[in-house]
Each structure stands twice: as structure tokens, then as C-alpha cells.
Scaffold this motif. Structure first.
Motif, PDB file in Angstrom:
ATOM      1  N   UNK A  91     -15.165  72.159  39.640  1.00 49.82           N
ATOM      2  CA  UNK A  91     -14.536  72.208  40.757  1.00 49.82           C
ATOM      3  C   UNK A  91     -13.628  73.301  40.855  1.00 49.82           C
ATOM      4  N   UNK A  92     -13.865  74.584  41.196  1.00 47.92           N
ATOM      5  CA  UNK A  92     -13.209  75.707  41.119  1.00 47.92           C
ATOM      6  C   UNK A  92     -12.934  75.978  39.793  1.00 47.92           C
ATOM      7  N   UNK A  93     -11.650  76.128  39.089  1.00 48.94           N
ATOM      8  CA  UNK A  93     -11.580  76.686  37.799  1.00 48.94           C
ATOM      9  C   UNK A  93     -11.533  75.228  37.030  1.00 48.94           C
ATOM     10  N   UNK A  94     -11.500  74.086  37.699  1.00 52.85           N
ATOM     11  CA  UNK A  94     -11.354  72.717  37.045  1.00 52.85           C
ATOM     12  C   UNK A  94     -12.716  72.107  36.232  1.00 52.85           C
ATOM     13  N   UNK A  95     -12.795  72.074  35.137  1.00 59.94           N
ATOM     14  CA  UNK A  95     -14.111  71.541  34.380  1.00 59.94           C
ATOM     15  C   UNK A  95     -13.699  69.941  33.986  1.00 59.94           C
ATOM     16  N   UNK A  96     -14.887  69.293  34.577  1.00 55.75           N
ATOM     17  CA  UNK A  96     -14.849  67.657  34.296  1.00 55.75           C
ATOM     18  C   UNK A  96     -16.224  67.351  33.514  1.00 55.75           C
ATOM     19  N   UNK A  97     -16.071  66.705  32.595  1.00 56.07           N
ATOM     20  CA  UNK A  97     -17.102  66.158  31.683  1.00 56.07           C
ATOM     21  C   UNK A  97     -17.021  64.660  31.419  1.00 56.07           C
ATOM     22  N   UNK A  98     -18.124  64.221  30.721  1.00 59.92           N
ATOM     23  CA  UNK A  98     -18.146  62.837  30.179  1.00 59.92           C
ATOM     24  C   UNK A  98     -18.048  63.147  28.540  1.00 59.92           C
ATOM     25  N   UNK A 102     -18.476  57.379  26.888  1.00 55.26           N
ATOM     26  CA  UNK A 102     -18.875  57.599  28.133  1.00 55.26           C
ATOM     27  C   UNK A 102     -18.273  56.815  29.168  1.00 55.26           C
ATOM     28  N   UNK A 103     -17.179  55.963  28.866  1.00 57.75           N
ATOM     29  CA  UNK A 103     -16.611  55.241  29.725  1.00 57.75           C
ATOM     30  C   UNK A 103     -15.534  56.258  30.514  1.00 57.75           C
ATOM     31  N   UNK A 104     -14.981  57.077  29.921  1.00 58.34           N
ATOM     32  CA  UNK A 104     -14.061  58.121  30.313  1.00 58.34           C
ATOM     33  C   UNK A 104     -14.363  59.313  30.659  1.00 58.34           C
ATOM     34  N   UNK A 105     -13.526  60.115  31.524  1.00 57.39           N
ATOM     35  CA  UNK A 105     -13.826  61.447  31.797  1.00 57.39           C
ATOM     36  C   UNK A 105     -12.692  62.416  31.372  1.00 57.39           C
ATOM     37  N   UNK A 106     -12.753  63.433  30.893  1.00 65.01           N
ATOM     38  CA  UNK A 106     -11.697  64.605  30.513  1.00 65.01           C
ATOM     39  C   UNK A 106     -11.954  65.667  31.410  1.00 65.01           C
ATOM     40  N   UNK A 107     -10.794  66.540  31.242  1.00 67.73           N
ATOM     41  CA  UNK A 107     -10.899  67.584  32.385  1.00 67.73           C
ATOM     42  C   UNK A 107      -9.994  68.907  31.503  1.00 67.73           C
ATOM     43  N   UNK A 108     -10.497  70.085  31.822  1.00 70.94           N
ATOM     44  CA  UNK A 108     -10.036  71.304  31.298  1.00 70.94           C
ATOM     45  C   UNK A 108      -9.776  72.349  32.441  1.00 70.94           C
ATOM     46  N   UNK A 109      -8.523  72.725  32.582  1.00 71.33           N
ATOM     47  CA  UNK A 109      -8.064  73.859  33.680  1.00 71.33           C
ATOM     48  C   UNK A 109      -8.039  75.234  32.901  1.00 71.33           C
ATOM     49  N   UNK A 110      -8.163  75.206  31.443  1.00 74.33           N
ATOM     50  CA  UNK A 110      -8.223  76.587  30.687  1.00 74.33           C
ATOM     51  C   UNK A 110      -9.595  76.820  30.010  1.00 74.33           C
ATOM     52  N   UNK A 111     -10.502  76.587  30.884  1.00 77.11           N
ATOM     53  CA  UNK A 111     -11.856  77.253  30.404  1.00 77.11           C
ATOM     54  C   UNK A 111     -12.529  76.319  29.142  1.00 77.11           C
ATOM     55  N   UNK A 155     -23.298  58.193  33.362  1.00 74.83           N
ATOM     56  CA  UNK A 155     -24.489  58.837  32.781  1.00 74.83           C
ATOM     57  C   UNK A 155     -24.530  60.317  33.674  1.00 74.83           C
ATOM     58  N   UNK A 156     -24.352  60.380  34.530  1.00 74.86           N
ATOM     59  CA  UNK A 156     -24.370  61.806  35.328  1.00 74.86           C
ATOM     60  C   UNK A 156     -23.220  62.073  36.401  1.00 74.86           C
ATOM     61  N   UNK A 157     -22.846  63.137  36.523  1.00 67.21           N
ATOM     62  CA  UNK A 157     -21.828  63.632  37.403  1.00 67.21           C
ATOM     63  C   UNK A 157     -22.638  64.761  38.328  1.00 67.21           C
ATOM     64  N   UNK A 158     -21.944  64.860  39.583  1.00 72.23           N
ATOM     65  CA  UNK A 158     -22.340  65.806  40.477  1.00 72.23           C
ATOM     66  C   UNK A 158     -21.376  66.191  41.429  1.00 72.23           C
ATOM     67  N   UNK A 159     -21.521  67.245  42.052  1.00 74.00           N
ATOM     68  CA  UNK A 159     -20.191  67.568  43.069  1.00 74.00           C
ATOM     69  C   UNK A 159     -20.915  67.841  44.359  1.00 74.00           C
ATOM     70  N   UNK A 160     -20.143  67.723  45.511  1.00 72.51           N
ATOM     71  CA  UNK A 160     -20.588  68.447  46.777  1.00 72.51           C
ATOM     72  C   UNK A 160     -18.885  68.779  47.382  1.00 72.51           C
ATOM     73  N   UNK A 161     -18.770  70.212  47.211  1.00 71.00           N
ATOM     74  CA  UNK A 161     -17.405  70.643  47.565  1.00 71.00           C
ATOM     75  C   UNK A 161     -16.429  70.201  46.407  1.00 71.00           C
ATOM     76  N   UNK A 162     -15.265  69.487  46.866  1.00 72.96           N
ATOM     77  CA  UNK A 162     -14.458  68.811  45.988  1.00 72.96           C
ATOM     78  C   UNK A 162     -14.710  67.434  45.925  1.00 72.96           C
TER      79      UNK A 162
END
Length: 77
Positions: free
Chosen positions: A7-14, A19-28, A46-53
Motif C-alpha cells: 500500500x504505497x510504500x507500506x509492505x504488509x505480510x503474514x 500466521x495469526x499475526x500481520x507485520x508491516x515495514x515502511x523501509x523496504x 491465508x491470503x491478503x489482497x488490496x484494492x486501493x487502500x
């Protein structure tokens, strides 16, 4: 293997180790922070997806959406 969405420069992953958590990075992906610690309501991601924000997730307890970059979730049908 963990799935990563952008989402823009934000990375989000499982994270593969929880796999119950989500983590993010704003520095690549240099560093990661927990943005969602998991809940009984959402279950395992299990899966993530985006549409806009908006972030969408398929979990062990159904389908969810987040308008807060994965920090809070609402069940959808």
C-alpha cells in the motif's frame, strides 16, 4: 512462504512463523513491526489482497476487510 502486499510504500505480510499475526515495514523490508497480533475472531491468515487502500484477507474464520492498513478487521460475507 510469506505473502507480501503493498500500500504505497507500506509492505504488509503474514509472517511464516505466526500466521495469526500481520507485520508491516515502511523501509523496504529492512525492519518489520507487528501491526495485528491476532484474534480468535479473524483466526489464521491465508491470503491478503488490496484494492486501493483497503486490505482484504481470507482467514480460517472467513473473509475480512481492513480500512486501517491491517490494524483492525471487519468480517464480510
Amino acid at each position: 512462504m510469506s505473502q507480501v502486499i503493498y500500500i504505497g510504500i507500506l509492505l504488509i505480510k503474514i509472517p511464516a512463523e505466526n500466521r495469526f499475526q500481520l507485520i508491516s515495514s515502511d523501509n523496504a523490508g529492512i525492519s518489520w513491526q507487528i501491526i495485528f497480533d491476532g484474534s480468535n475472531e479473524t483466526g489464521e491468515f491465508f491470503e491478503l489482497g488490496t484494492k486501493g487502500k483497503i486490505v482484504f484477507a481470507k482467514t480460517s474464520n472467513g473473509k475480512f476487510r481492513s480500512v486501517t492498513e491491517g490494524r483492525t478487521w471487519t468480517k464480510i460475507r
